[in-house]
Design an enzyme around this catalytic site. Sequence first.
Site, PDB file in Angstrom:
ATOM      1  N   MET A 184      10.251 -44.860 -14.838  1.00 41.70           N
ATOM      2  CA  MET A 184      10.707 -46.167 -13.862  1.00 41.70           C
ATOM      3  C   MET A 184      12.115 -46.157 -14.100  1.00 41.70           C
ATOM      4  O   MET A 184      12.786 -45.921 -15.367  1.00 41.70           O
ATOM      5  CB  MET A 184      10.126 -47.327 -14.285  1.00 41.70           C
ATOM      6  CG  MET A 184       8.527 -47.448 -13.997  1.00 41.70           C
ATOM      7  SD  MET A 184       8.310 -47.418 -12.519  1.00 41.70           S
ATOM      8  CE  MET A 184       6.641 -48.134 -12.395  1.00 41.70           C
ATOM      9  N   PRO A 185      13.042 -46.303 -13.221  1.00 41.29           N
ATOM     10  CA  PRO A 185      12.501 -46.758 -11.752  1.00 41.29           C
ATOM     11  C   PRO A 185      12.317 -45.602 -11.193  1.00 41.29           C
ATOM     12  O   PRO A 185      12.758 -44.333 -11.196  1.00 41.29           O
ATOM     13  CB  PRO A 185      13.904 -47.500 -11.185  1.00 41.29           C
ATOM     14  CG  PRO A 185      14.848 -47.181 -11.867  1.00 41.29           C
ATOM     15  CD  PRO A 185      14.542 -46.541 -13.164  1.00 41.29           C
ATOM     16  N   LEU A 186      11.673 -45.572  -9.931  1.00 41.70           N
ATOM     17  CA  LEU A 186      11.514 -44.552  -8.837  1.00 41.70           C
ATOM     18  C   LEU A 186      12.324 -44.997  -7.630  1.00 41.70           C
ATOM     19  O   LEU A 186      12.180 -46.086  -7.286  1.00 41.70           O
ATOM     20  CB  LEU A 186      10.080 -44.279  -8.684  1.00 41.70           C
ATOM     21  CG  LEU A 186       9.699 -43.363  -7.544  1.00 41.70           C
ATOM     22  CD1 LEU A 186       9.466 -42.014  -7.997  1.00 41.70           C
ATOM     23  CD2 LEU A 186       8.526 -43.750  -6.661  1.00 41.70           C
TER      24      LEU A 186
END
Length: 84
Positions: free
Chosen positions: A24-26
Amino acid sequence: MLIKHQNTIYLHYGLPYIRQECTMPLVRISMLSGRSDEKKHELAQEITKSFERVWNNKPEAITIIFDEVEKADWVVGGVPYSKK
């Protein structure tokens, strides 16, 4: 079946769970196909640096996916981009 637990995703296909680590994040970017790998990698580096600077993310925690779409498959206002 998709089961989420914290930052780990478990995929179930009628077999024992397959564990897949999730970062994360994507960031997912949809764009017309045709850009060079070099330019996509340059953009990915800049996005990664921004997440590091603004959110204090570690680079290895940031995933960027480029979804390339053919002009015939990108439709705006009912008109394929290939016809514009």
